[in-house]
Design a protein around this motif. Structure first.
Motif, PDB file in Angstrom:
ATOM      1  N   GLY A  71     -17.963 -31.202  12.824  1.00 20.53           N
ATOM      2  CA  GLY A  71     -17.901 -31.142  14.279  1.00 20.53           C
ATOM      3  C   GLY A  71     -19.247 -31.419  14.926  1.00 20.53           C
ATOM      4  N   ALA A  72     -20.317 -30.898  14.321  1.00 24.12           N
ATOM      5  CA  ALA A  72     -21.656 -31.133  14.863  1.00 24.12           C
ATOM      6  C   ALA A  72     -22.030 -32.611  14.782  1.00 24.12           C
ATOM      7  N   LEU A  73     -21.739 -33.250  13.641  1.00 25.54           N
ATOM      8  CA  LEU A  73     -22.035 -34.672  13.493  1.00 25.54           C
ATOM      9  C   LEU A  73     -21.241 -35.507  14.494  1.00 25.54           C
ATOM     10  N   ALA A  74     -19.966 -35.113  14.724  1.00 26.10           N
ATOM     11  CA  ALA A  74     -19.122 -35.877  15.647  1.00 26.10           C
ATOM     12  C   ALA A  74     -19.612 -35.731  17.082  1.00 26.10           C
ATOM     13  N   ILE A  75     -19.867 -34.497  17.523  1.00 27.10           N
ATOM     14  CA  ILE A  75     -20.294 -34.267  18.909  1.00 27.10           C
ATOM     15  C   ILE A  75     -21.669 -34.882  19.160  1.00 27.10           C
ATOM     16  N   ASN A  76     -22.523 -34.913  18.125  1.00 26.29           N
ATOM     17  CA  ASN A  76     -23.848 -35.493  18.279  1.00 26.29           C
ATOM     18  C   ASN A  76     -23.787 -36.983  18.593  1.00 26.29           C
ATOM     19  N   ALA A 149     -16.479 -21.279  12.284  1.00 24.25           N
ATOM     20  CA  ALA A 149     -16.967 -22.662  12.277  1.00 24.25           C
ATOM     21  C   ALA A 149     -17.760 -23.024  13.541  1.00 24.25           C
ATOM     22  N   PRO A 150     -17.363 -22.559  14.748  1.00 22.67           N
ATOM     23  CA  PRO A 150     -18.146 -22.921  15.947  1.00 22.67           C
ATOM     24  C   PRO A 150     -19.603 -22.490  15.877  1.00 22.67           C
ATOM     25  N   MET A 151     -19.875 -21.333  15.281  1.00 17.93           N
ATOM     26  CA  MET A 151     -21.268 -20.895  15.178  1.00 17.93           C
ATOM     27  C   MET A 151     -22.072 -21.849  14.303  1.00 17.93           C
ATOM     28  N   ILE A 152     -21.475 -22.294  13.190  1.00 15.73           N
ATOM     29  CA  ILE A 152     -22.134 -23.284  12.338  1.00 15.73           C
ATOM     30  C   ILE A 152     -22.356 -24.572  13.120  1.00 15.73           C
ATOM     31  N   MET A 153     -21.342 -24.998  13.850  1.00 13.42           N
ATOM     32  CA  MET A 153     -21.401 -26.258  14.590  1.00 13.42           C
ATOM     33  C   MET A 153     -22.529 -26.251  15.619  1.00 13.42           C
ATOM     34  N   VAL A 154     -22.621 -25.185  16.406  1.00 15.04           N
ATOM     35  CA  VAL A 154     -23.623 -25.134  17.475  1.00 15.04           C
ATOM     36  C   VAL A 154     -25.040 -25.149  16.896  1.00 15.04           C
TER      37      VAL A 154
END
Length: 256
Positions: A71-76, A149-154
Motif C-alpha cells: 500500500g505504501a509503494l502504491a500510494i507513493n 497494516a495501516p500503521m505499517i503503511m503510513v
C-alpha cells in the motif's frame, strides 16, 4: 520516578509474586521458589497457548508487512489525492480495539460476510467464522492484519517520501531496471524503519490481548488462547496470581 512506578516496580513485583503462593482472595502467601514455573511448564495448555501466540504473531506480522508495504509503494506513486488515500487507509488503526472487535463480530464475520458467501453460492450454509475450529484462527489473523497494516503503511510511506528523487533519475540514466532501483535505492533508505516496525509489531502482536479476548475469549476449546489470555485466565479465573505472574515473566523473558 515515573519510569520506576510504571515500569520497574511492576516488573520486580511480578518477579517476586511469581515465586510465591500469592492468591487474589487469600491475604497470606508463602515463598515457594520456582514451583510456579515448574507447574506452568508442566501444563500442556501453556505450550498450546505459546504455539498459538507464535502462529498468531507470524501470520499477523507477515500479512501486515505485505499489505502495508504494498500500500505504501502504491500510494507513493499516486500524484493526485495522496492525502485522501492515506487518510482512508489509516481509518482501521484509528478506531479503538473494542469498536473494531464488536463491529467485526456483530456485523462482519457473523452476519454480512457469511450471508454474502451463501448468496454467491460459495457456501451452502452460513459459515461460523468465530466458532468453527477450521476458520476461527485464520479469521482472527485476517482481522488483525486489517487492523495493523495501516500503521505499517503510513510509516513506510513516510520513509519513502524522504528518498531523494535524483537518485532514481540517476539510476534511470545509468540503465537500472525497476527491480534494481528498488533493491539498491529504496530498500537501503527504508530498511531501518522497516526493521524497527518489525521489532515493535512483533512485541505488540505477541502481547495482543483485547482483540482476541473480545472476539472469542480464547475459544472455542482454547483454540485461540494465546499467552496473554492464558495468563489472564490463570490470574482472574483461578485467582492464582503467583502462577499467573510466572507466566508473565516467562513471556517477558521470551520477548527480551
Amino acid at each position: 520516578l515515573v519510569v520506576g512506578i510504571l515500569l520497574i516496580y511492576p516488573i520486580f513485583s511480578s518477579l517476586y509474586y511469581s515465586m510465591t503462593t500469592k492468591h487474589l482472595i487469600r491475604l497470606t502467601y508463602d515463598f515457594i521458589g520456582l514451583e510456579n514455573y515448574k507447574a506452568v511448564l508442566a501444563d500442556p495448555n501453556f505450550f498450546k497457548a505459546f504455539l498459538n501466540s507464535v502462529l498468531w504473531t507470524l501470520g499477523s506480522l507477515a500479512g501486515q508487512l505485505i499489505i502495508g508495504f504494498t500500500g505504501a509503494l502504491a500510494i507513493n506513486r499516486v500524484n493526485f489525492g495522496k492525502g485522501i488515500y492515506r487518510t482512508l487507509m489509516i481509518i482501521p488503526w484509528a478506531f479503538p480495539s473494542i469498536v473494531i472487535a464488536l463491529s467485526w463480530k456483530l456485523n462482519g464475520v457473523s452476519v454480512f460476510i457469511p450471508n454474502i458467501l451463501v448468496q454467491l453460492g460459495i457456501c451452502n450454509e452460513l459459515p461460523q467464522f468465530l466458532s468453527d475450529n477450521s476458520f476461527v484462527f485464520l479469521t482472527l489473523i485476517f482481522i488483525n492484519i486489517w487492523f495493523g497494516a495501516p500503521m505499517i503503511m503510513v510509516n513506510v510511506l513516510s520513509a519513502l517520501q524522504t528518498i531523494p528523487q535524483d537518485q532514481y533519475e540517476a539510476a534511470q540514466i545509468d540503465g537500472a531496471s525497476k527491480v534494481q532501483q528498488f533493491w539498491y535505492i529504496t530498500v537501503p533508505h527504508i530498511k531501518v524503519v522497516v526493521g524497527l516496525l518489525v521489532v515493535l509489531r512483533t512485541i505488540w502482536v505477541f502481547n495482543n490481548f483485547d482483540i482476541i479476548y473480545l472476539l472469542t475469549g480464547g475459544g472455542p476449546a482454547n483454540a485461540t488462547t494465546t499467552m496473554p489470555i492464558y495468563a489472564y485466565n490463570m490470574g482472574w479465573n483461578t485467582k492464582l496470581l503467583g502462577r499467573s505472574s510466572a507466566v508473565t515473566m516467562l513471556l517477558l523473558a521470551f520477548l527480551l
